[in-house]
Design a protein around this motif. Structure first.
Motif, PDB file in Angstrom:
ATOM      1  N   ASP A  16       0.819  -1.204   0.000  1.00  0.00           N
ATOM      2  CA  ASP A  16       0.000   0.000   0.000  1.00  0.00           C
ATOM      3  C   ASP A  16       0.858   1.261   0.000  1.00  0.00           C
ATOM      4  OD1 ASP A  16      -2.306  -1.453  -0.036  1.00  0.00           O
ATOM      5  OD2 ASP A  16      -2.731  -1.228   2.099  1.00  0.00           O
ATOM      6  N   ASN A  17       2.001   1.245   0.658  1.00  0.00           N
ATOM      7  CA  ASN A  17       2.858   2.423   0.740  1.00  0.00           C
ATOM      8  C   ASN A  17       3.734   2.617  -0.489  1.00  0.00           C
ATOM      9  OD1 ASN A  17       1.958   3.331   3.193  1.00  0.00           O
ATOM     10  ND2 ASN A  17       3.406   2.097   4.344  1.00  0.00           N
ATOM     11  N   ALA A  18       3.758   1.643  -1.405  1.00  0.00           N
ATOM     12  CA  ALA A  18       4.638   1.723  -2.567  1.00  0.00           C
ATOM     13  C   ALA A  18       3.889   1.917  -3.873  1.00  0.00           C
ATOM     14  CB  ALA A  18       5.498   0.466  -2.662  1.00  0.00           C
ATOM     15  N   SER A  44      -1.605  10.808   3.649  1.00  0.00           N
ATOM     16  CA  SER A  44      -1.249   9.387   3.681  1.00  0.00           C
ATOM     17  C   SER A  44      -1.804   8.617   2.497  1.00  0.00           C
ATOM     18  CB  SER A  44      -1.751   8.751   4.974  1.00  0.00           C
ATOM     19  OG  SER A  44      -1.126   9.348   6.079  1.00  0.00           O
ATOM     20  N   ALA A  45      -2.991   8.962   2.044  1.00  0.00           N
ATOM     21  CA  ALA A  45      -3.621   8.267   0.924  1.00  0.00           C
ATOM     22  C   ALA A  45      -2.865   8.463  -0.388  1.00  0.00           C
ATOM     23  CB  ALA A  45      -5.064   8.728   0.766  1.00  0.00           C
ATOM     24  N   ASP A  46      -1.926   9.405  -0.429  1.00  0.00           N
ATOM     25  CA  ASP A  46      -1.133   9.653  -1.632  1.00  0.00           C
ATOM     26  C   ASP A  46       0.092   8.742  -1.729  1.00  0.00           C
ATOM     27  OD1 ASP A  46      -2.761  11.763  -2.598  1.00  0.00           O
ATOM     28  OD2 ASP A  46      -1.827  13.127  -1.160  1.00  0.00           O
ATOM     29  N   ALA A  47       0.247   7.813  -0.802  1.00  0.00           N
ATOM     30  CA  ALA A  47       1.404   6.913  -0.786  1.00  0.00           C
ATOM     31  C   ALA A  47       1.547   6.207  -2.123  1.00  0.00           C
ATOM     32  CB  ALA A  47       1.267   5.889   0.335  1.00  0.00           C
ATOM     33  N   GLN A  74       6.172   6.114   0.133  1.00  0.00           N
ATOM     34  CA  GLN A  74       7.001   6.526  -0.987  1.00  0.00           C
ATOM     35  C   GLN A  74       6.182   7.475  -1.859  1.00  0.00           C
ATOM     36  OE1 GLN A  74       8.853   3.287  -3.152  1.00  0.00           O
ATOM     37  NE2 GLN A  74       8.644   1.970  -1.365  1.00  0.00           N
ATOM     38  N   VAL A  75       6.853   8.432  -2.454  1.00  0.00           N
ATOM     39  CA  VAL A  75       6.202   9.358  -3.368  1.00  0.00           C
ATOM     40  C   VAL A  75       7.216   9.762  -4.434  1.00  0.00           C
ATOM     41  CG1 VAL A  75       6.697  11.406  -1.980  1.00  0.00           C
ATOM     42  CG2 VAL A  75       4.688  11.391  -3.473  1.00  0.00           C
ATOM     43  N   VAL A 137      12.354  13.260  -8.822  1.00  0.00           N
ATOM     44  CA  VAL A 137      12.716  13.080  -7.417  1.00  0.00           C
ATOM     45  C   VAL A 137      11.805  12.012  -6.833  1.00  0.00           C
ATOM     46  CG1 VAL A 137      12.808  14.137  -5.126  1.00  0.00           C
ATOM     47  CG2 VAL A 137      13.367  15.509  -7.134  1.00  0.00           C
ATOM     48  N   SER A 138      12.391  11.033  -6.149  1.00  0.00           N
ATOM     49  CA  SER A 138      11.617  10.023  -5.420  1.00  0.00           C
ATOM     50  C   SER A 138      12.052  10.037  -3.965  1.00  0.00           C
ATOM     51  CB  SER A 138      11.838   8.630  -6.011  1.00  0.00           C
ATOM     52  OG  SER A 138      11.286   8.551  -7.300  1.00  0.00           O
TER      53      SER A 138
END
Length: 167
Positions: A16-18, A44-47, A74-75, A137-138
């Motif tokens: 979910d975070n990636a 957080s939902a933009d992860a 991660q973004v 940029v990451s």
């Protein structure tokens, strides 16, 4: 994401975070690192989201969510093709707090730029040379700070790190 397993399921949280959405961003006005003047405030939902950012008309700014509640997030930010050869507008990324930093190494024009433990803002600044479509940029969050996993720009001296103004 739900995975029907018994007990704690850490794999789902990592996935979910990636993985996120592809989001195209065109700033309607010049964004800054001032509350209320950001182009986008991330949550957080933009992860995992990948932002394709058009800075051809306006500077775009992004406030990261609190590092303390987004461990593993991660973004990713990419300048869109419309941003190619832009030489006056920028992309600004800054943290939610002056106690949260953006740390790591960026490559701009083949040279290394170090974003240090005192920097809470990273800017892809076009004043030293035109932006390249695909400059990127990451970031990943460890629950305390944000770390650069990749930052590449076509022009030398494109990355500028420091302290966000916030007022």
């Amino acid at each position: 994401m739900a995975n029907p397993m018994y007990g704690s399921n850490k794999f789902d949280n990592q996935v979910d975070n990636a993985n996120g959405d592809i989001v195209h961003v065109v700033a309607g006005a010049d964004g800054t690192a001032i509350a209320g003047a950001e182009t986008k405030v991330l949550v957080s939902a933009d992860a995992g989201n990948r932002y394709f950012v058009d800075i051809s008309s306006n500077t775009a700014s992004f406030r990261l969510p609190s590092a303390y509640s987004n461990k593993g997030m991660q973004v990713h930010f990419h300048l869109s093709i419309a941003s190619d050869n832009e030489a006056t507008k920028d992309m600004i990324i800054f943290t939610d707090s002056t106690a949260e930093f953006i740390i790591g190494t960026c490559l701009d024009g083949g040279a290394a730029h170090d974003s240090t433990v005192a920097d809470d803002q990273l800017m892809l600044d076009t004043s030293a040379g035109a932006a390249g479509g695909g400059d990127r940029v990451s970031l990943v969050c460890d629950g305390i700070h944000w770390y650069i996993t990749e930052a590449i720009a076509l022009s030398a001296d494109a990355f500028v790190s420091g302290t966000a103004t916030r007022s």
